[in-house]
Design a protein around this motif. Structure first.
Motif, PDB file in Angstrom:
ATOM      1  N   ASP A   1       0.857  -1.179   0.000  1.00  0.00           N
ATOM      2  CA  ASP A   1       0.000   0.000   0.000  1.00  0.00           C
ATOM      3  C   ASP A   1       0.898   1.236   0.000  1.00  0.00           C
ATOM      4  O   ASP A   1       1.521   1.579   1.003  1.00  0.00           O
ATOM      5  CB  ASP A   1      -0.857  -0.051   1.276  1.00  0.00           C
ATOM      6  CG  ASP A   1      -1.921   1.019   1.295  1.00  0.00           C
ATOM      7  OD1 ASP A   1      -1.872   1.929   0.451  1.00  0.00           O
ATOM      8  OD2 ASP A   1      -2.795   0.946   2.172  1.00  0.00           O
ATOM      9  N   SER A   2       0.952   1.909  -1.146  1.00  0.00           N
ATOM     10  CA  SER A   2       1.903   3.006  -1.290  1.00  0.00           C
ATOM     11  C   SER A   2       1.678   4.102  -0.255  1.00  0.00           C
ATOM     12  O   SER A   2       2.627   4.721   0.219  1.00  0.00           O
ATOM     13  CB  SER A   2       1.858   3.576  -2.713  1.00  0.00           C
ATOM     14  OG  SER A   2       0.539   3.760  -3.136  1.00  0.00           O
ATOM     15  N   LYS A   3       0.421   4.336   0.133  1.00  0.00           N
ATOM     16  CA  LYS A   3       0.200   5.441   1.077  1.00  0.00           C
ATOM     17  C   LYS A   3       0.774   5.131   2.454  1.00  0.00           C
ATOM     18  O   LYS A   3       1.114   6.052   3.194  1.00  0.00           O
ATOM     19  CB  LYS A   3      -1.279   5.818   1.145  1.00  0.00           C
ATOM     20  CG  LYS A   3      -2.179   4.883   1.875  1.00  0.00           C
ATOM     21  CD  LYS A   3      -3.552   5.538   2.021  1.00  0.00           C
ATOM     22  CE  LYS A   3      -4.625   4.511   2.336  1.00  0.00           C
ATOM     23  NZ  LYS A   3      -4.789   3.486   1.286  1.00  0.00           N
ATOM     24  N   LYS A   4       0.905   3.847   2.794  1.00  0.00           N
ATOM     25  CA  LYS A   4       1.516   3.513   4.087  1.00  0.00           C
ATOM     26  C   LYS A   4       3.009   3.832   4.085  1.00  0.00           C
ATOM     27  O   LYS A   4       3.578   4.237   5.096  1.00  0.00           O
ATOM     28  CB  LYS A   4       1.297   2.033   4.410  1.00  0.00           C
ATOM     29  CG  LYS A   4      -0.139   1.739   4.821  1.00  0.00           C
ATOM     30  CD  LYS A   4      -0.286   0.364   5.444  1.00  0.00           C
ATOM     31  CE  LYS A   4      -1.775   0.115   5.748  1.00  0.00           C
ATOM     32  NZ  LYS A   4      -2.075  -1.330   5.847  1.00  0.00           N
ATOM     33  N   ILE A   5       3.643   3.628   2.954  1.00  0.00           N
ATOM     34  CA  ILE A   5       5.069   3.952   2.851  1.00  0.00           C
ATOM     35  C   ILE A   5       5.254   5.464   2.942  1.00  0.00           C
ATOM     36  O   ILE A   5       6.138   5.956   3.650  1.00  0.00           O
ATOM     37  CB  ILE A   5       5.647   3.364   1.540  1.00  0.00           C
ATOM     38  CG1 ILE A   5       5.638   1.828   1.644  1.00  0.00           C
ATOM     39  CG2 ILE A   5       7.043   3.901   1.276  1.00  0.00           C
ATOM     40  CD1 ILE A   5       6.040   1.108   0.387  1.00  0.00           C
ATOM     41  N   ILE A   6       4.412   6.208   2.241  1.00  0.00           N
ATOM     42  CA  ILE A   6       4.491   7.675   2.300  1.00  0.00           C
ATOM     43  C   ILE A   6       4.259   8.148   3.732  1.00  0.00           C
ATOM     44  O   ILE A   6       5.003   8.998   4.254  1.00  0.00           O
ATOM     45  CB  ILE A   6       3.445   8.304   1.350  1.00  0.00           C
ATOM     46  CG1 ILE A   6       3.716   7.864  -0.095  1.00  0.00           C
ATOM     47  CG2 ILE A   6       3.450   9.826   1.458  1.00  0.00           C
ATOM     48  CD1 ILE A   6       2.573   8.188  -1.070  1.00  0.00           C
ATOM     49  N   ALA A   7       3.247   7.585   4.389  1.00  0.00           N
ATOM     50  CA  ALA A   7       2.928   8.003   5.758  1.00  0.00           C
ATOM     51  C   ALA A   7       4.081   7.693   6.713  1.00  0.00           C
ATOM     52  O   ALA A   7       4.394   8.493   7.607  1.00  0.00           O
ATOM     53  CB  ALA A   7       1.645   7.319   6.234  1.00  0.00           C
ATOM     54  N   ALA A   8       4.726   6.557   6.531  1.00  0.00           N
ATOM     55  CA  ALA A   8       5.839   6.195   7.420  1.00  0.00           C
ATOM     56  C   ALA A   8       6.962   7.219   7.321  1.00  0.00           C
ATOM     57  O   ALA A   8       7.572   7.607   8.334  1.00  0.00           O
ATOM     58  CB  ALA A   8       6.361   4.800   7.055  1.00  0.00           C
ATOM     59  N   ILE A   9       7.224   7.677   6.108  1.00  0.00           N
ATOM     60  CA  ILE A   9       8.318   8.638   5.914  1.00  0.00           C
ATOM     61  C   ILE A   9       7.917  10.006   6.469  1.00  0.00           C
ATOM     62  O   ILE A   9       8.710  10.666   7.153  1.00  0.00           O
ATOM     63  CB  ILE A   9       8.687   8.738   4.415  1.00  0.00           C
ATOM     64  CG1 ILE A   9       9.043   7.344   3.877  1.00  0.00           C
ATOM     65  CG2 ILE A   9       9.847   9.708   4.212  1.00  0.00           C
ATOM     66  CD1 ILE A   9       9.250   7.293   2.374  1.00  0.00           C
TER      67      ILE A   9
ATOM     68  N   LEU B   1       9.437   7.768  -4.907  1.00  0.00           N
ATOM     69  CA  LEU B   1       8.563   6.609  -5.119  1.00  0.00           C
ATOM     70  C   LEU B   1       8.326   6.374  -6.611  1.00  0.00           C
ATOM     71  O   LEU B   1       8.260   5.233  -7.074  1.00  0.00           O
ATOM     72  CB  LEU B   1       7.235   6.851  -4.397  1.00  0.00           C
ATOM     73  CG  LEU B   1       6.389   5.648  -4.029  1.00  0.00           C
ATOM     74  CD1 LEU B   1       7.187   4.578  -3.305  1.00  0.00           C
ATOM     75  CD2 LEU B   1       5.221   6.096  -3.151  1.00  0.00           C
ATOM     76  N   SER B   2       8.225   7.462  -7.358  1.00  0.00           N
ATOM     77  CA  SER B   2       8.043   7.340  -8.792  1.00  0.00           C
ATOM     78  C   SER B   2       9.273   6.690  -9.436  1.00  0.00           C
ATOM     79  O   SER B   2       9.148   5.843 -10.331  1.00  0.00           O
ATOM     80  CB  SER B   2       7.781   8.725  -9.380  1.00  0.00           C
ATOM     81  OG  SER B   2       7.869   8.699 -10.772  1.00  0.00           O
TER      82      SER B   2
ATOM     83  N   ARG C   1       2.033  -5.892  -6.611  1.00  0.00           N
ATOM     84  CA  ARG C   1       3.440  -5.974  -6.210  1.00  0.00           C
ATOM     85  C   ARG C   1       3.609  -5.285  -4.867  1.00  0.00           C
ATOM     86  O   ARG C   1       2.746  -4.525  -4.429  1.00  0.00           O
ATOM     87  CB  ARG C   1       4.371  -5.390  -7.268  1.00  0.00           C
ATOM     88  CG  ARG C   1       4.161  -3.931  -7.565  1.00  0.00           C
ATOM     89  CD  ARG C   1       5.135  -3.450  -8.666  1.00  0.00           C
ATOM     90  NE  ARG C   1       4.886  -2.027  -8.937  1.00  0.00           N
ATOM     91  CZ  ARG C   1       5.608  -1.281  -9.763  1.00  0.00           C
ATOM     92  NH1 ARG C   1       6.615  -1.820 -10.425  1.00  0.00           N
ATOM     93  NH2 ARG C   1       5.326  -0.005  -9.941  1.00  0.00           N
ATOM     94  N   SER C   2       4.718  -5.545  -4.248  1.00  0.00           N
ATOM     95  CA  SER C   2       4.962  -5.136  -2.878  1.00  0.00           C
ATOM     96  C   SER C   2       6.367  -4.533  -2.801  1.00  0.00           C
ATOM     97  O   SER C   2       7.235  -4.854  -3.607  1.00  0.00           O
ATOM     98  CB  SER C   2       4.876  -6.391  -1.997  1.00  0.00           C
ATOM     99  OG  SER C   2       5.091  -6.068  -0.657  1.00  0.00           O
ATOM    100  N   ALA C   3       6.575  -3.642  -1.832  1.00  0.00           N
ATOM    101  CA  ALA C   3       7.904  -3.059  -1.645  1.00  0.00           C
ATOM    102  C   ALA C   3       8.341  -3.204  -0.193  1.00  0.00           C
ATOM    103  O   ALA C   3       7.538  -3.019   0.723  1.00  0.00           O
ATOM    104  CB  ALA C   3       7.893  -1.577  -2.021  1.00  0.00           C
TER     105      ALA C   3
ATOM    106  N   VAL D   1      -3.739   9.990 -12.058  1.00  0.00           N
ATOM    107  CA  VAL D   1      -5.039  10.193 -11.424  1.00  0.00           C
ATOM    108  C   VAL D   1      -5.095   9.386 -10.127  1.00  0.00           C
ATOM    109  O   VAL D   1      -5.745   8.346 -10.035  1.00  0.00           O
ATOM    110  CB  VAL D   1      -6.174   9.795 -12.387  1.00  0.00           C
ATOM    111  CG1 VAL D   1      -7.529  10.072 -11.747  1.00  0.00           C
ATOM    112  CG2 VAL D   1      -6.059  10.577 -13.696  1.00  0.00           C
ATOM    113  N   LEU D   2      -4.380   9.859  -9.128  1.00  0.00           N
ATOM    114  CA  LEU D   2      -4.284   9.159  -7.856  1.00  0.00           C
ATOM    115  C   LEU D   2      -4.482  10.155  -6.728  1.00  0.00           C
ATOM    116  O   LEU D   2      -3.902  11.235  -6.741  1.00  0.00           O
ATOM    117  CB  LEU D   2      -2.903   8.513  -7.718  1.00  0.00           C
ATOM    118  CG  LEU D   2      -2.510   7.468  -8.774  1.00  0.00           C
ATOM    119  CD1 LEU D   2      -1.050   7.091  -8.632  1.00  0.00           C
ATOM    120  CD2 LEU D   2      -3.379   6.223  -8.643  1.00  0.00           C
ATOM    121  N   LEU D   3      -5.299   9.793  -5.747  1.00  0.00           N
ATOM    122  CA  LEU D   3      -5.475  10.647  -4.566  1.00  0.00           C
ATOM    123  C   LEU D   3      -4.987   9.882  -3.327  1.00  0.00           C
ATOM    124  O   LEU D   3      -3.835   9.978  -2.947  1.00  0.00           O
ATOM    125  CB  LEU D   3      -6.925  11.099  -4.426  1.00  0.00           C
ATOM    126  CG  LEU D   3      -7.407  12.058  -5.519  1.00  0.00           C
ATOM    127  CD1 LEU D   3      -8.909  12.309  -5.400  1.00  0.00           C
ATOM    128  CD2 LEU D   3      -6.665  13.393  -5.429  1.00  0.00           C
ATOM    129  N   GLY D   4      -5.872   9.095  -2.736  1.00  0.00           N
ATOM    130  CA  GLY D   4      -5.502   8.396  -1.512  1.00  0.00           C
ATOM    131  C   GLY D   4      -4.298   7.481  -1.673  1.00  0.00           C
ATOM    132  O   GLY D   4      -3.509   7.318  -0.738  1.00  0.00           O
TER     133      GLY D   4
END
Lengths: 145, 145, 145, 145, 145, 145
Positions: free
Chosen positions: B43-51, B79-80, B94-96, D87-90
């Motif tokens: 879940d990409s947003k969890k990685i962003i939130a952790a940072i 991330l991009s 996929r997972s990171a 086109v990504l938000l959350g």
């Protein structure tokens, strides 16, 4: 010491920090094929061509489409990471000056069962064509070969 | 020795190879603020939130939108690059699992006139959620702050 | 009246509808720096260059990389919105004729604590190079500066 | 006064600045169909659904696939401009709170030969889910209908 | 036999396998307008221009912006599918040689209520400019007209 | 008859038009490994998982990362073509119902020197989750294996 992955080997060589020659020798003795070169342009296809030419000339890939395809995709992934999204340089008025590193060998050192892969790392500067108006960028692509 | 850029400092610390503690101390003494942490998710947003959480907690950024915006854009660029294109993990199955490194300081060491910047580097593994079916990836974002 | 954001200020000026000169004066008196220009091309880098040149010439940004970087990213975000996705014009056989508006000042009017930001708005026509075969487009990028 | 395009009509209504009710009436009398609503979410599909639902309920589009397709593409283009790229938000830990405006009518006012088009404009805030850590964004999509 | 969609009609014609002339006749008798041509280039805009020129010359679309817009978007979607992501050819050092097929008619055969649509299919080779270093690709765009 | 490429073989099988069973037999006798299945979802990762599961279960790929990586990239390229750009379904409120075809064998029939490749074709419908509000789409990815 932990076993290094092919990506870390290529990254350490790209950063060119410390005793690079020894590091390169060390991995060449472990049957990795390694090449480091330089390219700089506002024209992305010139950077791609420089890497493809070097890989052919240095016999990192054999002259067949299978291997050329793997190399090409590794380059494009590296360039996509370097550009952080769209693979555009001059079209968006920016330029890249970089060191490219190509490494071919097992995915993990001393693990023959991990198979043969190719890693391409681009490390350098990206920015406006004016000197000093640029910052560092990095990109890496890894493909089975 | 050549002066290192903030990107190379963050990259060397990310790779975690060699005497990292000394390197971190060395740059902290030069007024760089440095943090290394770990995150893993589909879940990409969890990685962003952790940072983002680590950066706030460690006082790498001040609690204002100006600085939070710079950090956020550096994370998204990193991330991009890590994803090599579309910033999607679980959506494309996929997972990171990665180490993130945040460095704040001058764009080039010992060059105060180069201004204050923030660099975020992500280095780790990307692949299918099955162990061993993954390879290394890297991404870096650099923003003025 | 509700306080306007820097984006709305730039958007109203871009649309060029009503008494624009008064509006521009009004915000210049509130310490906003404002510039409106025109650009048209099938070549995206010419549009970017026109905006960067105007911003330098009009002293909207200072001659350092910090500010140039903020401007550049605001332009690219605006162009990305204008193109709705990939930042490509001539490469996909289309052309843009547009008014660009650059505004520098606080994120929200009369709120100094919201910090200094730069907004770039592009508003105009996009379409095939044939007259009449085009429709309107808009894009806006906002960055801390 | 210069004839306005459907995009400018939708943009002026979106900005909600000045006497919007009169403006809306003025264009409704010229046979434009207009609707303004609000949506806010970290979930892009909820924003899309809110706009589609409003368009159906307000009879802006007829219940056939031809028109639904035109509306959908106008929404996606607007959202792509609003997000400036992906086109990504959350998924990238950001949220949008916006006013959407749908306008249906001729491409240029008082030019019946310019054909029927639909314009969707999104204008509002984008940013982290924390209040005050957000800035303005805009996006517009225009499709023949 | 199941009724074919406009996409399948265009795809079967593109593959050029079996008795294409009969198939084309069969659907022309059902009021589909069909054209097949060839294009090859490293320059994406030349491929787009070849298709647009053919569509005008063969009267597949009428000379108005409404129809030209539908055709253009169908082409770009097809090219995006063909390129699998970014619509770039020469910029990333690759070339395309392809057959394009344009079909105009109802979305589903023998279902007038499904409305008029245009389908564009690109089928051919993509790869490095060296012969034999290329593989097949396909892309399709469908738009209401 | 002209020799078919692996892409055309997969495409003809995907379209499911004419005597598919004979065609499949014909190519199985030429040592192609072929599988056709169905998947439908608003969740792109479920479609990817359905194809990966089928490929493993049917022994189209061996249980190693080398081959899994090739399959995964072929799927993602196919999905990218199917979506015409961003690999998003439910996130942009659309759904896919499709037939997937996996073919493994030489790049060109009867040319062993062209090497082993894997092709994935997705063909079906894409659109809003409402029945009848959808049109056809296609995507294909080809990778060396």
């Amino acid at each position: 010491m932990e076993k290094r992955g092919i990506g870390k080997i290529a990254l350490l060589l790209s950063l060119g920090d410390g005793d690079i020659e020894s590091l390169q020798k060390y991995y060449e003795n472990k049957n990795y094929i390694i090449y480091r070169g330089q390219a700089g342009s506002m024209d992305s296809k010139k950077i791609i061509a420089a890497i493809e030419t070097a890989a052919s000339r240095e016999d990192i890939i054999r002259e067949n489409y299978h291997e050329e395809h793997a190399l090409y995709h590794a380059i494009i992934e590296a360039l996509s990471g370097y550009c952080r999204g769209q693979v555009l340089l001059g079209e968006v008025l920016r330029s890249a000056g970089l060191t490219f590193t190509i490494v071919r060998g097992t995915l993990v050192e001393d693990e023959p069962s991990s198979g043969n892969w190719i890693a391409v790392v681009l490390y350098g500067q990206i920015g406006s064509p004016r000197r000093g108006f640029e910052h560092e960028a990095i990109g890496m692509g890894i493909q089975p070969i």
